[in-house]
Design a protein around this motif. Structure first.
Motif, short mmCIF file in Angstrom:
data_model
loop_
_atom_site.label_atom_id
_atom_site.label_comp_id
_atom_site.label_asym_id
_atom_site.label_seq_id
_atom_site.Cartn_x
_atom_site.Cartn_y
_atom_site.Cartn_z
N SER A 57 0.82 -1.22 0.00
CA SER A 57 0.00 0.00 0.00
C SER A 57 0.85 1.26 0.00
O SER A 57 0.40 2.33 0.38
CB SER A 57 -0.93 0.01 1.22
N ALA A 58 2.12 1.12 -0.42
CA ALA A 58 3.02 2.27 -0.49
C ALA A 58 2.86 3.00 -1.81
O ALA A 58 2.60 2.39 -2.85
CB ALA A 58 4.47 1.82 -0.31
N ALA A 59 3.02 4.31 -1.78
CA ALA A 59 2.91 5.12 -2.99
C ALA A 59 4.08 4.84 -3.91
O ALA A 59 5.20 4.59 -3.47
CB ALA A 59 2.88 6.60 -2.61
N SER A 60 3.83 4.90 -5.21
CA SER A 60 4.88 4.70 -6.21
C SER A 60 4.45 5.37 -7.50
O SER A 60 3.31 5.82 -7.64
CB SER A 60 5.13 3.20 -6.44
N PHE A 61 5.38 5.46 -8.43
CA PHE A 61 5.10 6.00 -9.76
C PHE A 61 4.85 4.84 -10.72
O PHE A 61 5.64 3.90 -10.77
CB PHE A 61 6.27 6.83 -10.29
N THR A 62 3.76 4.91 -11.46
CA THR A 62 3.56 3.94 -12.53
C THR A 62 4.29 4.43 -13.77
O THR A 62 4.33 5.63 -14.05
CB THR A 62 2.06 3.78 -12.84
N VAL A 63 4.89 3.51 -14.49
CA VAL A 63 5.67 3.84 -15.68
C VAL A 63 4.85 3.45 -16.91
O VAL A 63 4.57 2.26 -17.11
CB VAL A 63 7.02 3.12 -15.70
N PRO A 64 4.41 4.42 -17.72
CA PRO A 64 3.59 4.08 -18.90
C PRO A 64 4.30 3.09 -19.81
O PRO A 64 5.49 3.24 -20.11
CB PRO A 64 3.40 5.44 -19.60
N GLY A 65 3.57 2.07 -20.23
CA GLY A 65 4.13 1.08 -21.14
C GLY A 65 5.00 0.03 -20.49
O GLY A 65 5.55 -0.83 -21.17
N ILE A 94 -2.17 21.10 -6.97
CA ILE A 94 -1.37 20.41 -7.97
C ILE A 94 -1.91 18.99 -8.12
O ILE A 94 -2.70 18.51 -7.30
CB ILE A 94 0.13 20.37 -7.58
N SER A 95 -1.46 18.29 -9.14
CA SER A 95 -1.92 16.92 -9.37
C SER A 95 -1.31 15.98 -8.34
O SER A 95 -0.31 16.30 -7.67
CB SER A 95 -1.52 16.47 -10.78
N SER A 96 -1.89 14.79 -8.22
CA SER A 96 -1.34 13.79 -7.31
C SER A 96 0.06 13.37 -7.73
O SER A 96 0.92 13.08 -6.88
CB SER A 96 -2.26 12.56 -7.25
N THR A 97 0.32 13.33 -9.03
CA THR A 97 1.67 12.99 -9.51
C THR A 97 2.68 14.03 -9.07
O THR A 97 3.79 13.70 -8.63
CB THR A 97 1.68 12.86 -11.04
N ALA A 98 2.31 15.32 -9.17
CA ALA A 98 3.21 16.38 -8.71
C ALA A 98 3.42 16.30 -7.21
O ALA A 98 4.53 16.57 -6.71
CB ALA A 98 2.65 17.74 -9.11
N ALA A 99 2.38 15.93 -6.47
CA ALA A 99 2.52 15.78 -5.02
C ALA A 99 3.46 14.62 -4.68
O ALA A 99 4.26 14.71 -3.74
CB ALA A 99 1.16 15.56 -4.38
N LYS A 100 3.38 13.53 -5.44
CA LYS A 100 4.32 12.42 -5.24
C LYS A 100 5.76 12.89 -5.45
O LYS A 100 6.66 12.52 -4.70
CB LYS A 100 4.00 11.28 -6.21
N LYS A 101 5.96 13.70 -6.49
CA LYS A 101 7.32 14.19 -6.75
C LYS A 101 7.81 15.07 -5.61
O LYS A 101 8.97 14.97 -5.20
CB LYS A 101 7.35 14.98 -8.07
N LEU A 102 6.95 15.93 -5.09
CA LEU A 102 7.35 16.80 -3.98
C LEU A 102 7.75 15.96 -2.77
O LEU A 102 8.81 16.21 -2.16
CB LEU A 102 6.20 17.74 -3.63
N ILE A 103 6.94 14.98 -2.41
CA ILE A 103 7.26 14.13 -1.26
C ILE A 103 8.54 13.34 -1.54
O ILE A 103 9.42 13.24 -0.68
CB ILE A 103 6.09 13.17 -0.98
#
Length: 476
Positions: A57-65, A94-103
């Motif tokens: 249940s940890a946050a992560s970035f999905t990689v397209p493709g 900001i978007s959730s993706t941008a928030a992930k980057k900030l954290i």
């Protein structure tokens, strides 16, 4: 003097001297840098307050493709609960993706780049510069160990963060070599094999469509392939000129690349009334039954009116790809190319509610919801609606009919909305909830009671302002 700038409608006082203006803008820049540094502190504290229940249940970035996911920060940083980033992002607008980057940047700096972290909060390095270093060390391929990241930290901190992107790339490559992190390429020279990191890629930025109807392509390919491609593009650009094209070399090269993608071998040019004969490629003349070369799906929407029996379209419309304006003449030019197959879909009235029996969503209702919402309807998310799930706002009760109860979440356009997969899961598995208050207008409530309104023009916070006197974060 500073108070003069904040008075009224934030207009600059006419009596400020040049020295005063420079002093004021310097102070504003310092305040901006301090605020950005404070945001990193607060983002790290937000992460500390939201550890995941498990690694799954940890946050992560999905990689397209790709099938794998990338962590928010590098090895040695704490994990963060995936759904907490949505609330931080909406508060910041900001978007959730941008928030992930900030954290991720905050955790990378605090745990793996501590010297740079300290320099940021000592006001020696601006936060944006430190974040660019963190972004590189997080997504290095192969991944940097904590010790390797510390080496990068020491080198960058020694120059107070003043390092360009090319220098940073070379430093990371040297770090990979120094710590023997790369997997050897069997075909490479043994002396350099352990430095092998394959940089090849071709990226088409489909989310950023220019108003002129163009997309940006970036690629890094083998030297031999690059030279072959350059020769082919050059040859086709020259061919276009020989056939009568008067466009610039850059435009002809761009069109040549498109022709290569469609496997066309010549350019069609047709001039009327100027004495130049129509030229048709030999391939098309010999094989008139060739299939359509273009297989591009473009969703463009234009206002239209009836003039007698004739439909008159407006000169400008909206293109779903990138949510940009598009000219009618552009659409005509795209559709007028050789062997282009054009499909016109019927008009869908967005103001007429549609309904269906059962849980499944028919295509006509799905299309209407997509056209109405345009993007994921979570605040500040910009994921195009065609790549989203269709969500029942009020959950569909699969047992209602069998038990003789009214259906609380019917399959109607008034109870459906587009949500990207991440925000669909946020809505389903966290306290976030929302309602449609008008067609295409949604009001969201966060777990801590913040409220947001989202319509086709964007999202806005509808909370009362925070009380004054909120303490600044303490540095650790």
């Amino acid at each position: 003097m500073i108070e003069q700038l904040a008075a009224g409608a934030r207009e600059v006082a006419d009596d400020l001297s040049a020295t005063d203006v420079l002093s004021a803008i310097r102070d504003r820049k310092a305040a901006e840098n301090q605020a950005a540094a404070d945001q990193l502190l607060l983002a790290a504290r937000w992460a500390d307050l939201h550890p995941p229940e498990s690694i799954h249940s940890a946050a992560s970035f999905t990689v397209p493709g790709c099938e794998h996911e990338e962590p928010l920060a590098g090895d040695g940083t704490p994990l963060v609960a995936e759904f907490c980033v949505a609330e931080l992002g909406t508060v910041l607008g900001i978007s959730s993706t941008a928030a992930k980057k900030l954290i991720g940047h905050a955790l990378e700096l605090r745990h793996r780049l501590p010297r740079l972290w300290e320099q940021v909060h000592a006001e020696q390095v601006p936060a944006w510069r430190a974040r660019s270093v963190a972004e590189t060390t997080i997504h290095s391929s192969p991944a940097l160990t904590r010790e390797a990241a510390g080496f990068v930290d020491a080198q960058v901190a020694a120059v107070a963060g003043r390092i360009g992107s090319a220098q940073l790339d070379r430093l990371v490559a040297e770090t990979i070599k120094r710590y023997d992190l790369a997997v050897a390429d069997p075909a490479a020279d043994p002396e350099d094999g352990y430095l092998f990191v394959d940089p090849r890629h071709v990226t088409v930025d489909t989310d950023d469509v220019h108003y002129a109807g163009t997309l940006r392509i970036e690629a890094e390919i083998d030297l031999a392939d690059a030279l072959d491609l350059d020769r082919a593009v050059t040859h086709k650009a020259q061919e276009q000129k020989a056939l009568g094209s008067t466009e610039s070399l850059d435009v002809r090269r761009a069109k040549a690349l498109g022709e290569l993608a469609r496997t066309q071998t010549a350019l069609d040019l047709h001039f009327q009334g100027n004495g130049v004969e129509s030229r048709i490629s030999a391939t098309e003349a010999d094989q008139p039954n060739l299939p359509a070369a273009r297989e591009v799906m473009i969703h463009a929407h234009f206002d239209a009116s009836l003039s007698g029996d004739t439909t008159v379209f407006g000169p400008t419309g909206r293109m779903e790809n990138g949510q940009r304006l598009v000219l009618l003449e552009q659409i005509r030019s795209w559709c007028g190319g050789s062997r282009t197959q054009v499909t016109i879909k019927p008009v869908i009235d967005l103001n007429t509610p549609l309904a269906a029996q059962g849980y499944a969503i028919p295509d006509r209702i799905r299309e209407q919801v997509i056209l109405r919402d345009r993007t994921c309807v979570f605040p500040f998310c910009t994921r195009p609606a065609r790549g989203c799930d269709i969500d029942h706002i009020t959950e569909y009760d699969h047992t209602a009919e069998a038990e003789g109860r009214p259906q609380p979440g019917p399959t109607t356009t008034d109870n459906l909305a587009t949500l990207c997969r991440f925000h669909h899961r946020v809505k389903t598995h966290s306290p976030w909830h929302y309602a449609m208050v008008a067609p295409g207008v949604f009001e969201w409530t966060s777990p801590r009671g913040h409220h947001y309104r989202r319509d086709r023009y964007g999202a806005t916070a509808i909370d009362p302002p925070d009380p004054p006197g909120i303490p600044r974060p303490r540095r650790r």
